[in-house]
Motif scaffolding. Structure first.
Motif, PDB file in Angstrom:
ATOM      1  N   VAL A  61       0.784  -1.141  -0.142  1.00 32.49           N
ATOM      2  CA  VAL A  61      -0.209   0.041  -0.073  1.00 32.49           C
ATOM      3  C   VAL A  61       0.826   1.145  -0.064  1.00 32.49           C
ATOM      4  CG1 VAL A  61      -2.022   1.294   1.243  1.00 32.49           C
ATOM      5  CG2 VAL A  61      -1.909  -1.138   1.079  1.00 32.49           C
ATOM      6  N   LEU A  62       0.950   1.893  -1.063  1.00 32.92           N
ATOM      7  CA  LEU A  62       1.551   3.188  -1.140  1.00 32.92           C
ATOM      8  C   LEU A  62       0.928   4.285  -0.500  1.00 32.92           C
ATOM      9  CD1 LEU A  62       2.481   3.165  -5.093  1.00 32.92           C
ATOM     10  CD2 LEU A  62       4.192   2.870  -2.851  1.00 32.92           C
ATOM     11  N   GLU A  63      -0.501   4.464  -0.672  1.00 37.09           N
ATOM     12  CA  GLU A  63      -1.273   5.587  -0.141  1.00 37.09           C
ATOM     13  C   GLU A  63      -2.569   4.988   0.203  1.00 37.09           C
ATOM     14  OE1 GLU A  63      -1.665   8.271  -3.196  1.00 37.09           O
ATOM     15  OE2 GLU A  63       0.297   8.740  -3.131  1.00 37.09           O
ATOM     16  N   GLY A  64      -3.446   5.451   1.295  1.00 33.32           N
ATOM     17  CA  GLY A  64      -4.564   4.805   1.543  1.00 33.32           C
ATOM     18  C   GLY A  64      -4.602   3.849   2.139  1.00 33.32           C
ATOM     19  N   GLU A  65      -5.928   2.989   2.115  1.00 31.04           N
ATOM     20  CA  GLU A  65      -5.767   1.839   3.096  1.00 31.04           C
ATOM     21  C   GLU A  65      -6.759   0.787   2.250  1.00 31.04           C
ATOM     22  OE1 GLU A  65      -9.931   2.465   5.868  1.00 31.04           O
ATOM     23  OE2 GLU A  65      -8.127   3.452   6.370  1.00 31.04           O
ATOM     24  N   MET A  66      -6.213  -0.513   2.541  1.00 29.77           N
ATOM     25  CA  MET A  66      -6.996  -1.553   1.668  1.00 29.77           C
ATOM     26  C   MET A  66      -7.444  -2.681   2.736  1.00 29.77           C
ATOM     27  SD  MET A  66      -7.184  -0.972  -1.587  1.00 29.77           S
ATOM     28  CE  MET A  66      -7.489  -2.696  -2.003  1.00 29.77           C
ATOM     29  N   HIS A  67      -8.468  -3.149   2.696  1.00 33.95           N
ATOM     30  CA  HIS A  67      -8.614  -4.482   3.237  1.00 33.95           C
ATOM     31  C   HIS A  67      -8.558  -5.702   2.336  1.00 33.95           C
ATOM     32  CE1 HIS A  67     -11.134  -1.767   5.887  1.00 33.95           C
ATOM     33  NE2 HIS A  67     -10.808  -2.590   6.923  1.00 33.95           N
ATOM     34  N   VAL A  68      -8.078  -6.783   2.976  1.00 40.21           N
ATOM     35  CA  VAL A  68      -7.612  -8.037   2.324  1.00 40.21           C
ATOM     36  C   VAL A  68      -8.232  -8.960   3.107  1.00 40.21           C
ATOM     37  CG1 VAL A  68      -5.750  -9.303   1.241  1.00 40.21           C
ATOM     38  CG2 VAL A  68      -5.510  -6.950   1.153  1.00 40.21           C
ATOM     39  N   ARG A  69      -9.108 -10.135   2.358  1.00 43.65           N
ATOM     40  CA  ARG A  69      -9.412 -11.310   2.931  1.00 43.65           C
ATOM     41  C   ARG A  69      -8.463 -12.430   2.325  1.00 43.65           C
ATOM     42  NH1 ARG A  69     -15.454 -14.031   3.942  1.00 43.65           N
ATOM     43  NH2 ARG A  69     -14.524 -15.872   4.464  1.00 43.65           N
ATOM     44  N   VAL A  70      -7.951 -13.080   3.200  1.00 51.14           N
ATOM     45  CA  VAL A  70      -7.265 -14.250   2.639  1.00 51.14           C
ATOM     46  C   VAL A  70      -7.753 -15.386   3.444  1.00 51.14           C
ATOM     47  CG1 VAL A  70      -4.942 -15.701   2.521  1.00 51.14           C
ATOM     48  CG2 VAL A  70      -5.177 -13.096   2.027  1.00 51.14           C
ATOM     49  N   ASP A  71      -8.418 -16.201   2.505  1.00 47.70           N
ATOM     50  CA  ASP A  71      -9.319 -17.481   3.391  1.00 47.70           C
ATOM     51  C   ASP A  71     -10.181 -16.846   4.418  1.00 47.70           C
ATOM     52  OD1 ASP A  71      -9.953 -20.094   3.386  1.00 47.70           O
ATOM     53  OD2 ASP A  71      -8.178 -20.756   4.859  1.00 47.70           O
ATOM     54  N   ASP A  72      -9.916 -16.961   5.635  1.00 47.69           N
ATOM     55  CA  ASP A  72     -10.926 -16.528   6.498  1.00 47.69           C
ATOM     56  C   ASP A  72     -10.496 -15.253   7.424  1.00 47.69           C
ATOM     57  OD1 ASP A  72     -13.044 -18.271   6.107  1.00 47.69           O
ATOM     58  OD2 ASP A  72     -12.175 -19.724   7.512  1.00 47.69           O
ATOM     59  N   GLU A  73      -9.143 -15.089   7.063  1.00 48.11           N
ATOM     60  CA  GLU A  73      -8.475 -13.640   7.704  1.00 48.11           C
ATOM     61  C   GLU A  73      -8.698 -12.440   6.933  1.00 48.11           C
ATOM     62  OE1 GLU A  73      -4.137 -12.639   9.584  1.00 48.11           O
ATOM     63  OE2 GLU A  73      -4.423 -14.247   8.192  1.00 48.11           O
ATOM     64  N   VAL A  74      -9.041 -11.545   7.836  1.00 48.87           N
ATOM     65  CA  VAL A  74      -9.337 -10.045   7.098  1.00 48.87           C
ATOM     66  C   VAL A  74      -8.325  -9.236   7.870  1.00 48.87           C
ATOM     67  CG1 VAL A  74     -10.938  -8.109   6.917  1.00 48.87           C
ATOM     68  CG2 VAL A  74     -11.751 -10.540   6.748  1.00 48.87           C
ATOM     69  N   VAL A  75      -7.864  -8.426   7.156  1.00 46.22           N
ATOM     70  CA  VAL A  75      -6.587  -7.478   7.488  1.00 46.22           C
ATOM     71  C   VAL A  75      -6.925  -6.102   7.074  1.00 46.22           C
ATOM     72  CG1 VAL A  75      -4.824  -9.279   7.901  1.00 46.22           C
ATOM     73  CG2 VAL A  75      -4.763  -8.066   5.623  1.00 46.22           C
ATOM     74  N   LYS A  76      -6.535  -5.202   7.676  1.00 48.51           N
ATOM     75  CA  LYS A  76      -6.605  -3.743   6.861  1.00 48.51           C
ATOM     76  C   LYS A  76      -5.297  -3.291   6.883  1.00 48.51           C
ATOM     77  CE  LYS A  76      -8.022   0.896   8.520  1.00 48.51           C
ATOM     78  NZ  LYS A  76      -8.789   1.610   9.516  1.00 48.51           N
ATOM     79  N   ALA A  77      -4.706  -2.978   5.427  1.00 47.32           N
ATOM     80  CA  ALA A  77      -3.272  -2.548   5.451  1.00 47.32           C
ATOM     81  C   ALA A  77      -3.471  -1.110   4.973  1.00 47.32           C
ATOM     82  CB  ALA A  77      -3.090  -3.248   4.236  1.00 47.32           C
ATOM     83  N   THR A  78      -2.486  -0.400   5.646  1.00 47.67           N
ATOM     84  CA  THR A  78      -2.417   1.179   5.432  1.00 47.67           C
ATOM     85  C   THR A  78      -0.991   1.600   4.996  1.00 47.67           C
ATOM     86  OG1 THR A  78      -1.642   1.403   7.730  1.00 47.67           O
ATOM     87  CG2 THR A  78      -3.794   1.642   7.498  1.00 47.67           C
ATOM     88  N   ASP A  79      -0.779   2.585   4.783  1.00 49.83           N
ATOM     89  CA  ASP A  79       0.592   3.093   3.995  1.00 49.83           C
ATOM     90  C   ASP A  79       1.704   2.046   4.639  1.00 49.83           C
ATOM     91  OD1 ASP A  79      -1.330   5.077   3.331  1.00 49.83           O
ATOM     92  OD2 ASP A  79      -0.019   6.664   3.552  1.00 49.83           O
ATOM     93  N   GLY A  80       2.382   1.607   3.608  1.00 47.72           N
ATOM     94  CA  GLY A  80       3.653   1.077   3.980  1.00 47.72           C
ATOM     95  C   GLY A  80       3.448  -0.271   4.328  1.00 47.72           C
ATOM     96  N   CYS A  81       2.306  -0.769   4.461  1.00 49.59           N
ATOM     97  CA  CYS A  81       2.089  -2.379   4.694  1.00 49.59           C
ATOM     98  C   CYS A  81       2.200  -3.106   3.416  1.00 49.59           C
ATOM     99  CB  CYS A  81       0.725  -2.545   5.259  1.00 49.59           C
ATOM    100  SG  CYS A  81       0.498  -1.721   6.977  1.00 49.59           S
ATOM    101  N   TRP A  82       2.863  -4.337   3.774  1.00 49.99           N
ATOM    102  CA  TRP A  82       2.615  -5.454   2.703  1.00 49.99           C
ATOM    103  C   TRP A  82       1.696  -6.634   3.112  1.00 49.99           C
ATOM    104  CZ3 TRP A  82       5.379  -5.595  -1.772  1.00 49.99           C
ATOM    105  CH2 TRP A  82       6.515  -5.041  -1.647  1.00 49.99           C
ATOM    106  N   VAL A  83       0.996  -7.026   2.134  1.00 44.09           N
ATOM    107  CA  VAL A  83       0.086  -8.286   2.282  1.00 44.09           C
ATOM    108  C   VAL A  83       0.455  -9.280   1.364  1.00 44.09           C
ATOM    109  CG1 VAL A  83      -2.468  -9.174   2.552  1.00 44.09           C
ATOM    110  CG2 VAL A  83      -1.734  -6.598   3.310  1.00 44.09           C
ATOM    111  N   LEU A  84       0.476 -10.626   2.016  1.00 44.16           N
ATOM    112  CA  LEU A  84       0.770 -11.685   1.012  1.00 44.16           C
ATOM    113  C   LEU A  84      -0.842 -12.322   0.672  1.00 44.16           C
ATOM    114  CD1 LEU A  84       2.230 -13.866  -0.591  1.00 44.16           C
ATOM    115  CD2 LEU A  84       2.705 -15.192   1.471  1.00 44.16           C
ATOM    116  N   LYS A  85      -1.026 -12.544  -0.670  1.00 42.80           N
ATOM    117  CA  LYS A  85      -2.014 -13.231  -1.165  1.00 42.80           C
ATOM    118  C   LYS A  85      -1.502 -14.549  -1.923  1.00 42.80           C
ATOM    119  CE  LYS A  85      -3.495  -9.551  -3.213  1.00 42.80           C
ATOM    120  NZ  LYS A  85      -4.236  -8.700  -4.254  1.00 42.80           N
ATOM    121  N   PRO A  86      -1.626 -15.737  -1.080  1.00 44.89           N
ATOM    122  CA  PRO A  86      -0.712 -16.627  -1.527  1.00 44.89           C
ATOM    123  C   PRO A  86      -1.658 -17.629  -2.685  1.00 44.89           C
ATOM    124  CG  PRO A  86      -1.282 -17.006   0.560  1.00 44.89           C
ATOM    125  CD  PRO A  86      -1.910 -15.801   0.218  1.00 44.89           C
TER     126      PRO A  86
END
Length: 163
Positions: A61-86
């Motif tokens: 995430v460069l700017e803003g915020e993204m929610h990601v659901r991977v299987d049953d887990e939901v995370v909120k990623a903000t500026d500077g966060c990495w999220v793995l979608k396997p």
């Protein structure tokens, strides 16, 4: 390969092939299929349909915020966060914020960036439902499904990409 500068060490901020807002920064064929990279804006209230595919995706995430659901887990990623979608694990993402987000995705192995080119061409014809998205996605190793869509739309007041 569309408009890329093969063999360049630097890919500048304004370089890359733009397709429906997605900027392809690095094609898989430029890395012998090892990785490809895209950058894209993500509007508030937008939901990418849940899906599975045959590559790992790292979202930054460069700017803003993204929610990601991977299987049953939901995370909120903000500026500077990495999220793995396997690969082969159901996942989706959405922007539940009030501001546009801007993200970078790295695909390993590369090649999935070509889906965005096909999607843009189809989108010019009008709305794209899941059946048509699945036809587009098949050659790229992605399959969309709608199991989570009603709950996510209701919980976060979202609209689905392509609607």
């Amino acid at each position: 390969m569309r408009g890329r500068i093969k063999g360049k060490t630097l890919i500048a901020r304004d370089e890359g092939d733009s397709t429906n807002g997605v900027v392809i920064k690095l094609y898989g064929e430029e890395t012998n299929g090892a990785i490809s990279i895209i950058e894209q804006p993500f509007e508030p209230g937008l939901l990418l349909p849940p899906h599975v595919h045959e590559n790992d995706v790292w979202l930054y995430v460069l700017e803003g915020e993204m929610h990601v659901r991977v299987d049953d887990e939901v995370v909120k990623a903000t500026d500077g966060c990495w999220v793995l979608k396997p690969r082969r694990i159901p996942h989706t993402m959405w922007n539940a914020g009030h501001e546009p987000a801007r993200i970078v995705e790295l695909y390993t192995p590369g090649g999935f960036e070509l889906f965005f080119i096909d999607f843009e061409e189809r989108l010019r014809q009008g709305p794209v439902g899941l059946d048509k998205m699945n036809l587009l996605g098949e050659p790229h190793g992605i399959r969309f499904f709608d199991d989570w869509i009603p709950d996510l739309k209701a919980a976060y007041n979202l609209r689905v990409v392509g609607e």
